[in-house]
Design a protein around this motif. Structure first.
Motif, mmCIF file in Angstrom:
data_model
loop_
_atom_site.group_PDB
_atom_site.id
_atom_site.type_symbol
_atom_site.label_atom_id
_atom_site.label_comp_id
_atom_site.label_asym_id
_atom_site.label_seq_id
_atom_site.Cartn_x
_atom_site.Cartn_y
_atom_site.Cartn_z
ATOM 1 N N TYR A 128 -10.905 64.225 30.991
ATOM 2 C CA TYR A 128 -10.939 64.283 32.450
ATOM 3 C C TYR A 128 -12.304 63.844 32.963
ATOM 4 C CZ TYR A 128 -6.405 66.489 32.951
ATOM 5 O OH TYR A 128 -5.057 66.730 32.961
ATOM 6 N N ASP A 129 -12.296 63.051 34.027
ATOM 7 C CA ASP A 129 -13.543 62.564 34.609
ATOM 8 C C ASP A 129 -14.287 63.661 35.353
ATOM 9 O OD1 ASP A 129 -13.070 59.999 33.662
ATOM 10 O OD2 ASP A 129 -11.961 59.409 35.457
ATOM 11 N N SER A 130 -13.555 64.652 35.824
ATOM 12 C CA SER A 130 -14.196 65.743 36.570
ATOM 13 C C SER A 130 -13.574 67.078 36.181
ATOM 14 C CB SER A 130 -14.052 65.530 38.077
ATOM 15 O OG SER A 130 -12.712 65.748 38.495
ATOM 16 N N THR A 131 -14.385 68.113 36.283
ATOM 17 C CA THR A 131 -13.891 69.465 36.015
ATOM 18 C C THR A 131 -12.837 69.863 37.048
ATOM 19 O OG1 THR A 131 -16.033 70.079 35.074
ATOM 20 C CG2 THR A 131 -14.572 71.872 35.704
ATOM 21 N N THR A 132 -13.015 69.409 38.270
ATOM 22 C CA THR A 132 -12.063 69.735 39.340
ATOM 23 C C THR A 132 -10.666 69.218 39.014
ATOM 24 O OG1 THR A 132 -13.805 69.694 41.015
ATOM 25 C CG2 THR A 132 -11.542 69.462 41.787
ATOM 26 N N ALA A 133 -10.587 67.975 38.501
ATOM 27 C CA ALA A 133 -9.284 67.414 38.145
ATOM 28 C C ALA A 133 -8.635 68.234 37.024
ATOM 29 C CB ALA A 133 -9.449 65.962 37.712
ATOM 30 N N PHE A 134 -9.430 68.672 36.075
ATOM 31 C CA PHE A 134 -8.907 69.504 34.986
ATOM 32 C C PHE A 134 -8.381 70.832 35.531
ATOM 33 C CE2 PHE A 134 -9.809 73.010 32.034
ATOM 34 C CZ PHE A 134 -9.005 72.650 30.959
ATOM 35 N N ILE A 135 -9.152 71.457 36.413
ATOM 36 C CA ILE A 135 -8.729 72.736 36.990
ATOM 37 C C ILE A 135 -7.430 72.565 37.771
ATOM 38 C CG2 ILE A 135 -9.335 74.510 38.690
ATOM 39 C CD1 ILE A 135 -12.259 74.151 37.831
ATOM 40 N N ASN A 136 -7.299 71.463 38.502
ATOM 41 C CA ASN A 136 -6.068 71.207 39.247
ATOM 42 C C ASN A 136 -4.876 71.043 38.312
ATOM 43 O OD1 ASN A 136 -7.355 71.311 41.732
ATOM 44 N ND2 ASN A 136 -7.743 69.105 41.811
ATOM 45 N N MET A 137 -5.084 70.344 37.187
ATOM 46 C CA MET A 137 -4.017 70.199 36.188
ATOM 47 C C MET A 137 -3.602 71.558 35.653
ATOM 48 S SD MET A 137 -3.397 70.432 32.638
ATOM 49 C CE MET A 137 -5.037 70.325 31.894
ATOM 50 N N PHE A 138 -4.577 72.392 35.351
ATOM 51 C CA PHE A 138 -4.313 73.718 34.799
ATOM 52 C C PHE A 138 -3.577 74.595 35.813
ATOM 53 C CE2 PHE A 138 -5.113 77.905 33.161
ATOM 54 C CZ PHE A 138 -5.232 77.743 31.790
ATOM 55 N N ARG A 139 -4.041 74.557 37.051
ATOM 56 C CA ARG A 139 -3.404 75.364 38.093
ATOM 57 C C ARG A 139 -1.966 74.916 38.342
ATOM 58 N NH1 ARG A 139 -6.496 74.233 42.168
ATOM 59 N NH2 ARG A 139 -7.891 76.023 42.149
ATOM 60 N N LYS A 140 -1.734 73.613 38.297
ATOM 61 C CA LYS A 140 -0.382 73.091 38.504
ATOM 62 C C LYS A 140 0.566 73.593 37.425
ATOM 63 C CE LYS A 140 2.213 68.769 38.989
ATOM 64 N NZ LYS A 140 2.137 67.286 38.994
ATOM 65 N N GLY A 141 0.067 73.704 36.188
ATOM 66 C CA GLY A 141 0.922 74.126 35.087
ATOM 67 C C GLY A 141 1.130 75.622 34.992
ATOM 68 N N LEU A 142 0.087 76.406 35.289
ATOM 69 C CA LEU A 142 0.158 77.848 35.070
ATOM 70 C C LEU A 142 -0.039 78.671 36.339
ATOM 71 C CD1 LEU A 142 -1.707 78.120 31.644
ATOM 72 C CD2 LEU A 142 0.742 78.345 32.080
ATOM 73 N N GLY A 143 -0.247 77.997 37.468
ATOM 74 C CA GLY A 143 -0.319 78.708 38.732
ATOM 75 C C GLY A 143 -1.638 79.398 39.003
ATOM 76 N N GLN A 144 -2.618 79.257 38.114
ATOM 77 C CA GLN A 144 -3.918 79.891 38.283
ATOM 78 C C GLN A 144 -5.008 78.972 37.752
ATOM 79 O OE1 GLN A 144 -3.786 83.599 36.150
ATOM 80 N NE2 GLN A 144 -2.394 84.590 37.588
ATOM 81 N N THR A 145 -6.239 79.211 38.198
ATOM 82 C CA THR A 145 -7.365 78.479 37.632
ATOM 83 C C THR A 145 -7.601 78.969 36.207
ATOM 84 O OG1 THR A 145 -8.997 80.103 38.356
ATOM 85 C CG2 THR A 145 -8.445 78.322 39.898
ATOM 86 N N PRO A 146 -8.281 78.175 35.364
ATOM 87 C CA PRO A 146 -8.557 78.624 33.990
ATOM 88 C C PRO A 146 -9.285 79.970 33.941
ATOM 89 C CG PRO A 146 -9.034 76.289 34.202
ATOM 90 C CD PRO A 146 -8.739 76.782 35.581
ATOM 91 N N GLY A 147 -10.282 80.153 34.828
ATOM 92 C CA GLY A 147 -11.032 81.406 34.813
ATOM 93 C C GLY A 147 -10.163 82.612 35.121
ATOM 94 N N ARG A 148 -9.339 82.494 36.142
ATOM 95 C CA ARG A 148 -8.468 83.612 36.513
ATOM 96 C C ARG A 148 -7.410 83.859 35.432
ATOM 97 N NH1 ARG A 148 -7.587 86.312 41.143
ATOM 98 N NH2 ARG A 148 -8.963 84.879 42.279
ATOM 99 N N TYR A 149 -6.885 82.773 34.879
ATOM 100 C CA TYR A 149 -5.867 82.926 33.838
ATOM 101 C C TYR A 149 -6.448 83.622 32.616
ATOM 102 C CZ TYR A 149 -2.032 81.728 30.678
ATOM 103 O OH TYR A 149 -0.986 81.795 29.794
ATOM 104 N N LEU A 150 -7.634 83.202 32.180
ATOM 105 C CA LEU A 150 -8.243 83.791 30.986
ATOM 106 C C LEU A 150 -8.642 85.245 31.215
ATOM 107 C CD1 LEU A 150 -10.466 80.849 29.716
ATOM 108 C CD2 LEU A 150 -8.358 81.710 28.695
ATOM 109 N N SER A 151 -9.057 85.576 32.433
ATOM 110 C CA SER A 151 -9.399 86.971 32.715
ATOM 111 C C SER A 151 -8.181 87.859 32.592
ATOM 112 C CB SER A 151 -10.003 87.099 34.119
ATOM 113 O OG SER A 151 -9.036 86.819 35.122
ATOM 114 N N GLY A 152 -7.014 87.303 32.857
ATOM 115 C CA GLY A 152 -5.777 88.066 32.716
ATOM 116 C C GLY A 152 -5.328 88.228 31.291
#
Length: 264
Positions: A234-258
Protein backbone atom coordinates in the motif's frame (compact mmCIF):
# COMPACT_ATOMS: atom_id res chain seq x y z
CA UNK A 1 -4.40 -31.16 29.14
CA UNK A 2 -1.64 -29.17 27.47
CA UNK A 3 0.40 -30.63 24.65
CA UNK A 4 2.58 -29.71 21.68
CA UNK A 5 1.02 -29.06 18.31
CA UNK A 6 2.38 -32.29 16.92
CA UNK A 7 -0.02 -34.21 19.21
CA UNK A 8 2.12 -37.32 18.85
CA UNK A 9 0.35 -40.41 20.10
CA UNK A 10 -2.99 -38.67 20.65
CA UNK A 11 -6.04 -39.95 18.79
CA UNK A 12 -9.20 -37.93 19.55
CA UNK A 13 -11.48 -40.47 17.89
CA UNK A 14 -10.44 -43.06 20.48
CA UNK A 15 -12.19 -41.03 23.19
CA UNK A 16 -15.81 -41.93 23.91
CA UNK A 17 -16.86 -38.65 25.57
CA UNK A 18 -19.24 -36.38 23.66
CA UNK A 19 -16.78 -33.49 24.09
CA UNK A 20 -13.01 -33.64 24.63
CA UNK A 21 -10.87 -30.50 24.94
CA UNK A 22 -7.19 -29.83 25.47
CA UNK A 23 -4.76 -26.96 25.32
CA UNK A 24 -1.96 -26.66 22.76
CA UNK A 25 1.25 -24.66 23.18
CA UNK A 26 3.07 -24.01 19.91
CA UNK A 27 6.87 -23.84 19.96
CA UNK A 28 8.83 -20.74 18.97
CA UNK A 29 8.82 -21.69 15.29
CA UNK A 30 5.76 -21.73 13.05
CA UNK A 31 4.13 -25.15 13.18
CA UNK A 32 2.37 -27.04 10.39
CA UNK A 33 0.14 -30.12 10.61
CA UNK A 34 -0.33 -31.78 7.18
CA UNK A 35 -3.75 -32.71 5.88
CA UNK A 36 -5.65 -35.13 8.10
CA UNK A 37 -9.20 -35.83 9.26
CA UNK A 38 -11.16 -36.95 12.33
CA UNK A 39 -14.41 -38.79 12.82
CA UNK A 40 -15.29 -36.21 15.47
CA UNK A 41 -15.97 -32.61 14.58
CA UNK A 42 -13.22 -30.20 15.65
CA UNK A 43 -13.31 -26.65 16.95
CA UNK A 44 -9.95 -24.85 16.99
CA UNK A 45 -9.97 -21.87 19.34
CA UNK A 46 -7.12 -19.34 19.22
CA UNK A 47 -6.12 -17.99 22.65
CA UNK A 48 -2.94 -16.18 21.62
CA UNK A 49 -1.38 -15.79 18.20
CA UNK A 50 -3.30 -17.26 15.29
CA UNK A 51 -3.83 -20.38 13.24
CA UNK A 52 -4.66 -20.75 9.55
CA UNK A 53 -6.59 -23.84 8.45
CA UNK A 54 -6.98 -25.01 4.88
CA UNK A 55 -10.28 -26.83 4.52
CA UNK A 56 -12.47 -27.72 1.55
CA UNK A 57 -10.58 -25.56 -0.94
CA UNK A 58 -10.65 -22.58 1.42
CA UNK A 59 -8.17 -20.93 3.75
CA UNK A 60 -9.62 -20.03 7.16
CA UNK A 61 -8.00 -17.42 9.40
CA UNK A 62 -8.46 -17.82 13.17
CA UNK A 63 -7.32 -14.81 15.25
CA UNK A 64 -7.67 -14.67 19.06
CA UNK A 65 -11.23 -14.93 20.39
CA UNK A 66 -12.26 -16.72 17.20
CA UNK A 67 -12.50 -20.39 16.32
CA UNK A 68 -12.86 -22.45 13.18
CA UNK A 69 -15.38 -25.27 13.12
CA UNK A 70 -14.48 -28.33 11.04
CA UNK A 71 -17.20 -31.00 10.73
CA UNK A 72 -16.22 -34.62 11.16
CA UNK A 73 -14.35 -36.44 8.38
CA UNK A 74 -13.46 -33.19 6.56
CA UNK A 75 -9.78 -33.18 5.45
CA UNK A 76 -7.85 -30.17 6.75
CA UNK A 77 -4.37 -28.88 7.47
CA UNK A 78 -3.28 -26.34 10.10
CA UNK A 79 -0.51 -23.74 10.30
CA UNK A 80 0.01 -21.89 13.60
CA UNK A 81 2.03 -18.74 14.23
CA UNK A 82 5.13 -18.98 16.47
CA UNK A 83 4.26 -19.09 20.17
CA UNK A 84 0.53 -19.49 19.54
CA UNK A 85 -1.68 -20.87 22.30
CA UNK A 86 -4.70 -22.83 21.12
CA UNK A 87 -7.48 -24.99 22.47
CA UNK A 88 -8.82 -27.96 20.52
CA UNK A 89 -12.37 -29.17 21.17
CA UNK A 90 -13.52 -32.45 19.62
CA UNK A 91 -17.26 -33.13 19.48
CA UNK A 92 -18.91 -36.46 18.84
CA UNK A 93 -21.02 -36.42 15.62
CA UNK A 94 -24.61 -35.43 16.34
CA UNK A 95 -23.89 -34.41 19.95
CA UNK A 96 -24.39 -30.67 19.27
CA UNK A 97 -26.34 -28.72 16.64
CA UNK A 98 -23.23 -27.49 14.83
CA UNK A 99 -23.11 -26.30 11.20
CA UNK A 100 -22.62 -28.94 8.52
CA UNK A 101 -20.04 -26.73 6.79
CA UNK A 102 -16.74 -25.21 7.88
CA UNK A 103 -16.99 -21.72 9.35
CA UNK A 104 -15.22 -19.18 11.52
CA UNK A 105 -17.05 -18.37 14.75
CA UNK A 106 -16.75 -15.33 17.04
CA UNK A 107 -16.47 -16.96 20.46
CA UNK A 108 -18.13 -15.30 23.45
CA UNK A 109 -16.32 -15.08 26.82
CA UNK A 110 -18.79 -17.60 28.27
CA UNK A 111 -18.16 -20.24 25.60
CA UNK A 112 -14.41 -19.61 25.79
CA UNK A 113 -14.39 -20.24 29.55
CA UNK A 114 -16.58 -23.34 29.19
CA UNK A 115 -14.10 -24.82 26.69
CA UNK A 116 -11.10 -23.94 28.84
CA UNK A 117 -12.76 -25.41 31.93
CA UNK A 118 -13.44 -28.63 30.05
CA UNK A 119 -9.80 -28.71 28.92
CA UNK A 120 -8.47 -28.76 32.49
CA UNK A 121 -10.93 -31.36 33.79
CA UNK A 122 -9.42 -34.77 34.38
CA UNK A 123 -11.13 -38.11 34.71
CA UNK A 124 -12.28 -38.54 38.26
CA UNK A 125 -12.11 -34.81 38.98
CA UNK A 126 -15.52 -33.53 39.98
CA UNK A 127 -18.75 -35.46 39.63
CA UNK A 128 -19.83 -36.97 36.34
CA UNK A 129 -23.12 -35.13 36.63
CA UNK A 130 -21.35 -31.78 37.01
CA UNK A 131 -19.27 -32.47 33.92
CA UNK A 132 -22.38 -33.44 31.97
CA UNK A 133 -24.03 -30.15 32.95
CA UNK A 134 -20.98 -28.18 31.82
CA UNK A 135 -20.94 -29.94 28.46
CA UNK A 136 -24.68 -29.42 28.00
CA UNK A 137 -24.36 -25.68 28.59
CA UNK A 138 -21.49 -25.64 26.08
CA UNK A 139 -23.61 -27.52 23.54
CA UNK A 140 -26.48 -25.06 24.10
CA UNK A 141 -24.29 -21.98 23.63
CA UNK A 142 -21.82 -23.05 20.95
CA UNK A 143 -24.32 -23.23 18.02
CA UNK A 144 -25.38 -19.65 18.85
CA UNK A 145 -21.96 -18.15 18.14
CA UNK A 146 -22.04 -15.75 15.16
CA UNK A 147 -20.25 -16.75 11.98
CA UNK A 148 -17.58 -14.44 10.54
CA UNK A 149 -16.25 -14.14 6.99
CA UNK A 150 -12.56 -14.83 7.57
CA UNK A 151 -12.01 -17.34 4.79
CA UNK A 152 -10.41 -17.23 1.36
CA UNK A 153 -11.80 -19.52 -1.36
CA UNK A 154 -8.91 -21.57 -2.74
CA UNK A 155 -9.13 -23.84 -5.76
CA UNK A 156 -7.05 -26.87 -6.67
CA UNK A 157 -6.64 -25.36 -10.14
CA UNK A 158 -2.87 -24.92 -10.66
CA UNK A 159 -3.17 -21.30 -11.77
CA UNK A 160 -5.28 -20.34 -8.75
CA UNK A 161 -2.95 -22.24 -6.43
CA UNK A 162 0.09 -20.47 -7.89
CA UNK A 163 -1.60 -17.10 -7.47
CA UNK A 164 -2.44 -17.74 -3.82
CA UNK A 165 1.01 -19.05 -2.90
CA UNK A 166 2.85 -16.29 -4.74
CA UNK A 167 0.67 -13.41 -3.54
CA UNK A 168 0.91 -14.70 0.03
CA UNK A 169 4.71 -14.81 -0.23
CA UNK A 170 5.11 -11.52 -2.13
CA UNK A 171 1.92 -9.50 -1.62
CA UNK A 172 3.56 -6.19 -2.46
CA UNK A 173 4.72 -7.44 -5.88
CA UNK A 174 1.87 -9.46 -7.40
CA UNK A 175 -1.13 -7.19 -7.10
CA UNK A 176 -2.94 -6.79 -10.42
CA UNK A 177 -4.97 -9.00 -12.70
CA UNK A 178 -2.91 -7.71 -15.61
CA UNK A 179 0.34 -8.96 -14.06
CA UNK A 180 -1.08 -12.45 -13.72
CA UNK A 181 -2.64 -12.43 -17.18
CA UNK A 182 0.77 -11.58 -18.67
CA UNK A 183 2.41 -14.27 -16.57
CA UNK A 184 -0.03 -16.93 -17.76
CA UNK A 185 -0.04 -15.60 -21.35
CA UNK A 186 -3.82 -15.19 -21.36
CA UNK A 187 -6.24 -12.31 -21.58
CA UNK A 188 -7.39 -10.47 -18.46
CA UNK A 189 -11.00 -11.33 -19.33
CA UNK A 190 -10.31 -15.07 -19.47
CA UNK A 191 -8.31 -14.99 -16.25
CA UNK A 192 -11.03 -12.98 -14.51
CA UNK A 193 -13.58 -15.60 -15.59
CA UNK A 194 -11.34 -18.39 -14.28
CA UNK A 195 -11.06 -16.72 -10.87
CA UNK A 196 -14.84 -16.33 -10.62
CA UNK A 197 -15.41 -19.91 -11.76
CA UNK A 198 -12.93 -21.39 -9.26
CA UNK A 199 -13.52 -19.15 -6.23
CA UNK A 200 -16.96 -17.59 -6.68
CA UNK A 201 -15.46 -14.11 -6.26
CA UNK A 202 -14.19 -11.45 -8.61
CA UNK A 203 -10.41 -11.07 -8.70
CA UNK A 204 -10.64 -7.77 -6.80
CA UNK A 205 -12.80 -9.21 -4.01
CA UNK A 206 -10.70 -12.38 -3.86
CA UNK A 207 -7.45 -10.41 -3.60
CA UNK A 208 -9.00 -8.15 -0.95
CA UNK A 209 -9.92 -11.18 1.15
CA UNK A 210 -6.37 -12.53 0.86
CA UNK A 211 -4.95 -9.15 1.82
CA UNK A 212 -7.23 -9.06 4.85
CA UNK A 213 -6.00 -12.46 6.02
CA UNK A 214 -2.37 -11.48 5.44
CA UNK A 215 -2.93 -8.19 7.28
CA UNK A 216 -4.31 -10.03 10.30
CA UNK A 217 -1.37 -12.43 10.31
CA UNK A 218 1.12 -9.54 10.23
CA UNK A 219 -0.63 -7.51 12.92
CA UNK A 220 -1.05 -10.49 15.24
CA UNK A 221 2.67 -11.25 14.85
CA UNK A 222 3.41 -7.78 16.19
CA UNK A 223 3.91 -5.70 13.05
CA UNK A 224 2.76 -2.10 13.22
CA UNK A 225 -0.01 -0.81 10.97
CA UNK A 226 2.60 1.05 8.93
CA UNK A 227 4.74 -2.08 8.55
CA UNK A 228 1.75 -4.18 7.52
CA UNK A 229 0.67 -1.57 4.97
CA UNK A 230 4.16 -1.50 3.46
CA UNK A 231 4.41 -5.31 3.37
CA UNK A 232 1.14 -5.51 1.42
CA UNK A 233 2.25 -2.88 -1.08
CA UNK A 234 0.00 0.00 0.00
CA UNK A 235 1.23 3.48 -0.89
CA UNK A 236 -0.32 4.96 2.24
CA UNK A 237 -1.30 3.77 5.69
CA UNK A 238 -4.70 5.41 5.21
CA UNK A 239 -5.46 3.24 2.17
CA UNK A 240 -4.52 0.13 4.17
CA UNK A 241 -6.74 1.18 7.08
CA UNK A 242 -9.64 1.76 4.68
CA UNK A 243 -9.14 -1.73 3.20
CA UNK A 244 -9.12 -3.23 6.69
CA UNK A 245 -12.20 -1.31 7.80
CA UNK A 246 -14.09 -2.32 4.66
CA UNK A 247 -13.40 -5.99 5.38
CA UNK A 248 -13.88 -6.14 9.15
CA UNK A 249 -15.88 -3.02 9.95
CA UNK A 250 -13.21 -1.55 12.24
CA UNK A 251 -9.80 0.07 12.04
CA UNK A 252 -6.83 -2.25 12.73
CA UNK A 253 -6.21 -0.62 16.12
CA UNK A 254 -9.79 -1.00 17.30
CA UNK A 255 -10.03 -4.54 15.94
CA UNK A 256 -6.81 -5.66 17.65
CA UNK A 257 -7.84 -4.08 20.95
CA UNK A 258 -10.92 -6.28 20.83
CA UNK A 259 -8.74 -9.36 20.47
CA UNK A 260 -7.04 -8.80 23.81
CA UNK A 261 -7.76 -11.76 26.07
CA UNK A 262 -6.84 -12.51 29.67
CA UNK A 263 -3.55 -14.36 30.04
CA UNK A 264 -4.16 -18.10 30.01
Amino acid sequence: MTTGLGLAGYEPDSQSESAVAFRVQVLEDEQFIPQHRHRKGQLILALHGAITCEVENAMWMVPPQYAVWIPGRVPHSNRATPGARLCFLFIEPGAAAMPEHCCTLKISPLVRELILTLAVRKKGQGTSLALQRLVQVLFDELPQQPQQQLQLPVSAHPKIRMMVDTMAAEPAVWQTLGQWADHFAMSERNLARLVVKETGLSFRRWRHQLQLILALQLLIRGHSVQQAAHALGYDSTTAFINMFRKGLGQTPGRYLSGLTTPSQ
